[in-house]
Design an enzyme around this catalytic site. Structure first.
Site, PDB file in Angstrom:
ATOM      1  N   CYS A   1      -3.713   6.278   3.583  1.00 13.21           N
ATOM      2  CA  CYS A   1      -4.924   5.805   2.889  1.00 13.21           C
ATOM      3  C   CYS A   1      -6.016   6.866   2.905  1.00 13.21           C
ATOM      4  O   CYS A   1      -7.042   6.711   2.246  1.00 13.21           O
ATOM      5  CB  CYS A   1      -5.444   4.530   3.527  1.00 13.21           C
ATOM      6  SG  CYS A   1      -4.153   3.312   3.769  1.00 13.21           S
TER       7      CYS A   1
ATOM      8  N   HIS B   1      -9.498  -1.221  -2.954  1.00 10.42           N
ATOM      9  CA  HIS B   1      -8.839  -0.211  -2.115  1.00 10.42           C
ATOM     10  C   HIS B   1      -7.497   0.216  -2.744  1.00 10.42           C
ATOM     11  O   HIS B   1      -6.433  -0.185  -2.289  1.00 10.42           O
ATOM     12  CB  HIS B   1      -8.630  -0.818  -0.721  1.00 10.42           C
ATOM     13  CG  HIS B   1      -8.043   0.120   0.290  1.00 10.42           C
ATOM     14  ND1 HIS B   1      -8.171   1.497   0.217  1.00 10.42           N
ATOM     15  CD2 HIS B   1      -7.306  -0.121   1.417  1.00 10.42           C
ATOM     16  CE1 HIS B   1      -7.538   2.044   1.252  1.00 10.42           C
ATOM     17  NE2 HIS B   1      -7.003   1.100   1.979  1.00 10.42           N
TER      18      HIS B   1
ATOM     19  N   LYS C   1     -13.757  -3.399   0.612  1.00  6.39           N
ATOM     20  CA  LYS C   1     -13.731  -4.853   0.549  1.00  6.39           C
ATOM     21  C   LYS C   1     -13.860  -5.364  -0.883  1.00  6.39           C
ATOM     22  O   LYS C   1     -13.089  -6.250  -1.289  1.00  6.39           O
ATOM     23  CB  LYS C   1     -14.883  -5.417   1.405  1.00  6.39           C
ATOM     24  CG  LYS C   1     -15.038  -6.920   1.354  1.00  6.39           C
ATOM     25  CD  LYS C   1     -13.919  -7.602   2.109  1.00  6.39           C
ATOM     26  CE  LYS C   1     -13.808  -9.081   1.775  1.00  6.39           C
ATOM     27  NZ  LYS C   1     -13.107  -9.306   0.492  1.00  6.39           N
TER      28      LYS C   1
ATOM     29  N   SER D   1      -9.794  -5.961   2.652  1.00  6.13           N
ATOM     30  CA  SER D   1     -10.090  -5.289   1.389  1.00  6.13           C
ATOM     31  C   SER D   1      -9.081  -5.712   0.333  1.00  6.13           C
ATOM     32  O   SER D   1      -8.015  -6.233   0.641  1.00  6.13           O
ATOM     33  CB  SER D   1     -10.037  -3.774   1.587  1.00  6.13           C
ATOM     34  OG  SER D   1      -8.787  -3.401   2.125  1.00  6.13           O
TER      35      SER D   1
END
Lengths: 381, 381
Positions: free
Chosen positions: A83, A329, A325, A207
């Site tokens: 990520c 994401h 959030k 998220s």
């Protein structure tokens, strides 16, 4: 080292883009950034992406995208750090331009997740954790974070509701961001009543994944217009891949190290940061990032939310465009969204959630459960 | 730009390593390079790898490996450019050190292919080509190369046997390389009688995949011992991902461009190169690389083999340690094996296949069917 400036930004909305492929999304962000920079092309392209091999059977994204956007023959690679891939690609672009090997570059973060079955996407995300020692036991990313959050609540005496301000702030800011994934007001009651996902993490602590791409054009600062946002600090650090290997599972060592590197390069202290785009993949991560980056005492991150310090106008506004959030994401793209959003703030373009007079902004992108963390600091002209 | 030198090299044999995992292989190469450099650790780790996500359900290799080798908290990412991942990671390391962001780094290329079923590995390799426009028609990497080789033979009037010297030379040199995958002498008769794989490519035109890892330690040249090998040229370029999109499928535009960049940086001409580690994934690629890099006229690459110019002692020795054909082709690691082998030659350590008095060596790593090509030039102290 040559200093580097950002002269163009571009992004797509984070959404379920059923009618657009990964390369179309990445292309849109790239063309928008080029138009913003008023440049027809660049010398190099660095791509942050995590999942295209697993979810789309397509690797080799550098050449693939350079070809798609019509920049035949330019240098192009993919950089991957789970990520944290977006900011890792940005740091690579920064070093490429700073080294003098290239005179300008585009960095794009791009991810397409919603074409895959949810179980495929979950399995894909799990490749960021330790296959041999974490995933083999049936852990997923959310359950790893749930273990961390439960321990944190136990250790420091917090209740689940104490994390509500992180999510409420993110949703409130996303209402003003046309590129955000969720335009849904959130209040305390909704937060508490949200469906449990992996106790104590409920849906409103989590998220929203999605499809999207965000890009910047970077050049040496001496070649940039005076009004361009400067990169004044860059840091990258790692930690054990498996959470159980850490001496302290409640401390993001890599956030502490990478933010210190960035502060030192920039010659500033945390109290000079006007806004902080942190990596709120789960609400517990907001608390941990604030602590390790020098904005709160150990174990006291939630206090900043409860005391109103994280909202626009507070001492350290975070997730000013919605964060992971609510902006969403799209994993390998997230780090580039954060950077584009800091530039929006420093240019005064964050209408509705503008941090007034913002001069210095910070972005922090996390790969895995804190195993890779990159911190970048930017300054308005 | 800060100049960069290589002060340590390490490699594992290329083999079917049934008893060693990807991280064990990468760790061995890293520790060997550190020992060679006489350094206990470095500031950053860049990993070239293509297939771990697909074949081992493990991404996030940067943090994963930094953790494994005990260098907790250092910067670490993965760089991917299909079979060109190794040299792409090297170029990233080069730019990182040259930029001043880090003072030293390890670059490691690592790949583990033999744990997967052959069909999984073939599908994994196909992610280097265009999923939407090539692979969907049932093309594999070898059939793409077969189409190129057939057209080349038709266009320039070569017979299949004219490519024999490339493979015979590679096998002959591999006999002297303890790290080579194949220690099997090859002669003209064996070459001709080899089993057909994808007409006109037979088994002896094809490189051998395998498991392996190769690593280097790099530092700014001014901090290196006088005896260290210098990086004097670096180039990277791309081409269309799909072969059918090229104006000329028989010309490696990205090899031409990246080698020119490297020659220009180094301030030399092709005739000053003492040896050339090229990317002979298939014998046709040797011919195309020699032509695009300035060693042969268009369509005349095989002549260099037929006239004895490519062997040790010839005008331009290639695949001096066995090449992809016989040292082996652990895809994401290959580019780093090439660089380690050039350093062996420039240090005078290539016993049995040493190019006498070698001062300048070149390595060229290809991703996909020529879509990503990186060229690096090195000089002995």
């Amino acid at each position: 080292m040559r200093k580097v400036a950002i002269i163009g930004i571009g992004q797509t909305p984070v959404a379920e883009h059923w009618t657009k492929s990964l390369k179309e999304l990445a292309g849109e962000a790239i063309f928008a950034a080029l138009e913003d920079a008023d440049m027809p092309s660049v010398e190099a392209l660095y791509v942050g992406n995590m999942l295209s091999g697993l979810l789309e059977q397509q690797e080799h994204l550098g050449a693939w995208l350079a070809d798609w956007v019509g920049m035949l023959s330019i240098e192009a690679f993919k950089v991957e750090a789970a990520c944290g891939s977006g900011a890792a690609a940005f740091r690579m672009g920064l070093m490429a331009v700073a080294s003098g090997q290239v005179n300008n570059a585009i960095v794009v973060g791009a991810e397409k997740m919603t074409d895959a079955l949810p179980i495929e996407a979950t399995a894909g995300l799990a490749t960021a954790a330790d296959a041999d020692y974490e995933i083999i036991h049936g852990l997923s990313f959310i359950s790893l974070n749930a273990l961390i959050m439960r321990r944190y609540m136990h250790e420091y005496g917090w209740q689940h509701t104490d994390f509500a301000p992180f999510s409420i702030n993110a949703h409130a800011n996303a209402l003003h961001n046309p590129n955000a994934r969720l335009h849904i007001p959130l209040n305390h009651e909704k937060y508490i009543k949200a469906r449990m996902v992996s106790d104590p993490i409920n849906l409103m602590d989590s998220s929203a994944v999605g499809d999207g791409a965000a890009a910047v054009v970077i050049v040496p600062a001496e070649m940039a217009p005076r009004t361009a946002v400067r990169v004044i600090g860059s840091g990258a650090a790692t930690d054990t891949l498996a959470v159980h290997d850490r001496k302290d599972a409640l401390w993001l060592t890599a956030a502490e190290k990478s933010s210190r590197q960035a502060y030192t390069q920039a010659g500033i202290e945390p109290n000079e940061i006007d806004l902080f785009e942190l990596h709120d993949a789960f609400s517990i991560m907001s608390a941990l990032s604030l602590e390790a980056s020098g904005f709160a005492e150990r174990g006291q991150g939630p206090r900043l939310g409860l005391e109103g310090e994280i909202v626009i106008g507070g001492r350290i506004p975070i997730t000013t465009r919605g964060g992971l959030k609510a902006r969403g994401h799209p994993v390998g793209a997230t780090g580039m969204y954060q950077i584009v959003e800091v530039v929006e703030q420093l240019r005064g373009l964050a209408s509705g959630s503008q941090v007034e007079g913002a001069k210095i902004g910070m972005a922090q992108n996390i790969g895995g459960s804190g195993a890779t963390i990159l911190t970048h600091i930017f300054e308005a002209a």
